[in-house]
Design an enzyme around this catalytic site. Structure first.
Site, PDB file in Angstrom:
ATOM      1  N   TRP A   1       0.852  -1.183   0.000  1.00  0.00           N
ATOM      2  CA  TRP A   1       0.000   0.000   0.000  1.00  0.00           C
ATOM      3  C   TRP A   1       0.893   1.241   0.000  1.00  0.00           C
ATOM      4  O   TRP A   1       1.790   1.358   0.846  1.00  0.00           O
ATOM      5  CB  TRP A   1      -0.885  -0.033   1.240  1.00  0.00           C
ATOM      6  CG  TRP A   1      -1.856   1.087   1.376  1.00  0.00           C
ATOM      7  CD1 TRP A   1      -2.701   1.568   0.423  1.00  0.00           C
ATOM      8  CD2 TRP A   1      -2.094   1.861   2.561  1.00  0.00           C
ATOM      9  NE1 TRP A   1      -3.455   2.592   0.938  1.00  0.00           N
ATOM     10  CE2 TRP A   1      -3.106   2.796   2.247  1.00  0.00           C
ATOM     11  CE3 TRP A   1      -1.567   1.842   3.854  1.00  0.00           C
ATOM     12  CZ2 TRP A   1      -3.596   3.710   3.169  1.00  0.00           C
ATOM     13  CZ3 TRP A   1      -2.051   2.755   4.786  1.00  0.00           C
ATOM     14  CH2 TRP A   1      -3.048   3.669   4.438  1.00  0.00           C
TER      15      TRP A   1
ATOM     16  N   ASP B   1      -0.578  -5.365   9.339  1.00  0.00           N
ATOM     17  CA  ASP B   1      -1.620  -4.427   8.916  1.00  0.00           C
ATOM     18  C   ASP B   1      -2.842  -5.262   8.543  1.00  0.00           C
ATOM     19  O   ASP B   1      -2.858  -5.938   7.518  1.00  0.00           O
ATOM     20  CB  ASP B   1      -1.128  -3.604   7.722  1.00  0.00           C
ATOM     21  CG  ASP B   1      -2.127  -2.531   7.292  1.00  0.00           C
ATOM     22  OD1 ASP B   1      -3.227  -2.464   7.875  1.00  0.00           O
ATOM     23  OD2 ASP B   1      -1.805  -1.769   6.361  1.00  0.00           O
TER      24      ASP B   1
ATOM     25  N   ALA C   1      -6.400  -4.895   7.546  1.00  0.00           N
ATOM     26  CA  ALA C   1      -7.409  -3.936   7.084  1.00  0.00           C
ATOM     27  C   ALA C   1      -8.629  -4.590   6.456  1.00  0.00           C
ATOM     28  O   ALA C   1      -9.629  -3.902   6.221  1.00  0.00           O
ATOM     29  CB  ALA C   1      -6.779  -2.972   6.074  1.00  0.00           C
TER      30      ALA C   1
ATOM     31  N   LYS D   1     -13.395  -1.281   6.070  1.00  0.00           N
ATOM     32  CA  LYS D   1     -13.945  -2.191   5.075  1.00  0.00           C
ATOM     33  C   LYS D   1     -14.989  -3.135   5.663  1.00  0.00           C
ATOM     34  O   LYS D   1     -16.126  -3.199   5.193  1.00  0.00           O
ATOM     35  CB  LYS D   1     -12.827  -3.004   4.423  1.00  0.00           C
ATOM     36  CG  LYS D   1     -12.135  -2.309   3.263  1.00  0.00           C
ATOM     37  CD  LYS D   1     -11.267  -1.154   3.711  1.00  0.00           C
ATOM     38  CE  LYS D   1     -10.541  -0.518   2.528  1.00  0.00           C
ATOM     39  NZ  LYS D   1      -9.684   0.606   2.976  1.00  0.00           N
TER      40      LYS D   1
END
Length: 394
Positions: free
Chosen positions: A127, A208, A210, A243
């Site tokens: 990212w 991470d 997400a 999300k």
């Protein structure tokens, strides 16, 4: 003062969104911006979120500050969602943050405060905000190979060959599931191998997370993270609710740190509180309280899980559908990896020139590295999209 400022380079995804909005064509397709979209192209408010917000509206009696670490019940419940029972609670310290990005920023500052000499290693690709924040904070960083463009899968041998150069105390940044931007994920066996490496090399994993629930399901998406958490003395975890709860604009996340002992965890917790005070004082309450209500209420949690599973299954069907249409359009299996990837994204392996051609000739907007948002695919237009991709790819 301001005359000394230099122009900042535009964010490529935001720039792409502006180009899409300015495009006058009626038949255009946005596959760039990373938000979930339903069959109507909308980003819906989830049913359980609506119900929890109504309850909150009816019962909340104050808008006073929350604690410096935020809603600790939210942090606890979100930590359990990610970690299960893999780690004793007294070794876990957490802080509510403004989104997953805020969690990453807090953790990077914690790394810089605790070990300024540590190098943070991140996947190539990753990212874009990962390297951007590292550079902004002046934290040493290096990349490790991850994606095999030829196969569309993880180049695990290359990854492990690169990680051998890590030094004790360095930080290994990993995507918990649904790798962004590639969609190619580590298997559970590979997670186990990386865990063994982390323990032996004395490096600190930083996960991470997400997209939990967008890949193979809530439990499966956390399996690798939990395996690692149970084995390592220290771990860092950034969790986002953008999300899987659809709370993009409410900025809901948590920074979680696992320490070797309860005593060390208390010190870590105090430092997270200090960083919160320095950066934003008190985190926003609304979205975190909504998540806490959902996760603590069996009926709301069940409805949230059901809708999340429906979203996940829908994206998986779109993946398989596009892979099948690309096989027909190209008369080859070179895009079959799209059907095996997981999460919102896949990288198609197109050149920047081919991506531009997709945009200019067909009004199809993808990120320059050919990352597409699977949730933005038109269920009734997969054949047309595949034909366009085949046209620029041939």
């Amino acid at each position: 003062m301001f005359e000394t400022l230099k122009p900042s380079p535009p964010d490529k995804i935001i720039e792409l969104l502006e180009m899409f909005r300015a495009d006058p064509r009626t038949e255009k397709l946005d596959l760039g911006v990373g938000v979930y979209k339903d069959a109507n192209g909308k980003t819906p408010v989830m049913r359980a979120v609506k119900a929890a917000e109504k309850r909150l509206l009816d019962t909340q009696d104050s808008k006073s500050y929350v604690g410096i670490l935020g809603d600790l019940e939210f942090v606890k419940l979100l930590g359990e969602l990610a970690l299960g029972s893999s780690v004793p609670a007294d070794r876990i310290a957490g802080a509510q943050t403004p989104g997953g990005t805020g969690a990453i920023r807090q953790i990077l500052e914690l790394i810089k405060r605790s070990n300024p000499a540590a190098t943070v290693w991140y996947s190539d690709p990753t990212w874009p905000n990962h390297p951007a924040m590292l550079a902004h904070l002046g934290i040493p960083s290096r990349t490790y190979r991850y994606f095999d463009a030829a196969t569309g899968g993880v180049d695990f041998a290359a990854m492990m060959a690169d990680l051998v150069a890590m030094k004790p105390g360095d930080v290994l940044l990993l995507h918990g599931c649904c790798h962004n931007p590639t969609g190619a994920n580590l298997t559970l066996e590979q997670w186990a191998e990386v865990t063994d490496f982390v323990v032996k090399a004395g490096v600190v994993p930083f996960i991470d997370l997400a997209y939990q629930g967008f890949g193979d399901g809530l439990e499966a998406d956390a399996a690798g993270v939990r395996h690692m958490a149970a084995a390592v003395p220290e771990m860092l975890l950034a969790v986002s609710c953008s999300k899987n709860f659809g709370l993009y604009r409410d900025r809901v996340g948590a920074a979680i740190a696992i320490s070797e002992t309860a005593e060390k965890s208390a010190i870590t917790k105090a430092n997270l509180a200090s960083l919160s005070r320095l950066n934003f004082s008190f985190p926003p309450d609304h979205g975190a309280k909504v998540v806490a209500l959902i996760l603590s209420d069996p009926a709301l949690k069940a409805d949230w899980q059901a809708e999340l599973e429906s979203m996940r299954a829908g994206m998986l069907e779109l993946r398989k559908g596009l892979a099948n249409e690309l096989r027909r359009a190209t008369n080859s299996d070179r895009f079959d990896f799209v059907g095996t990837h997981r999460g919102m994204f896949s990288r198609l392996g197109l050149s920047p020139e081919q991506v531009v051609k997709l945009r200019e000739d067909f009004g199809i907007y993808a990120v320059g590295d050919s990352r597409i948002n699977i949730a933005g695919l038109p269920a009734q237009g997969l054949g047309k999209l595949a034909a366009a991709i085949a046209s620029v790819e041939s």
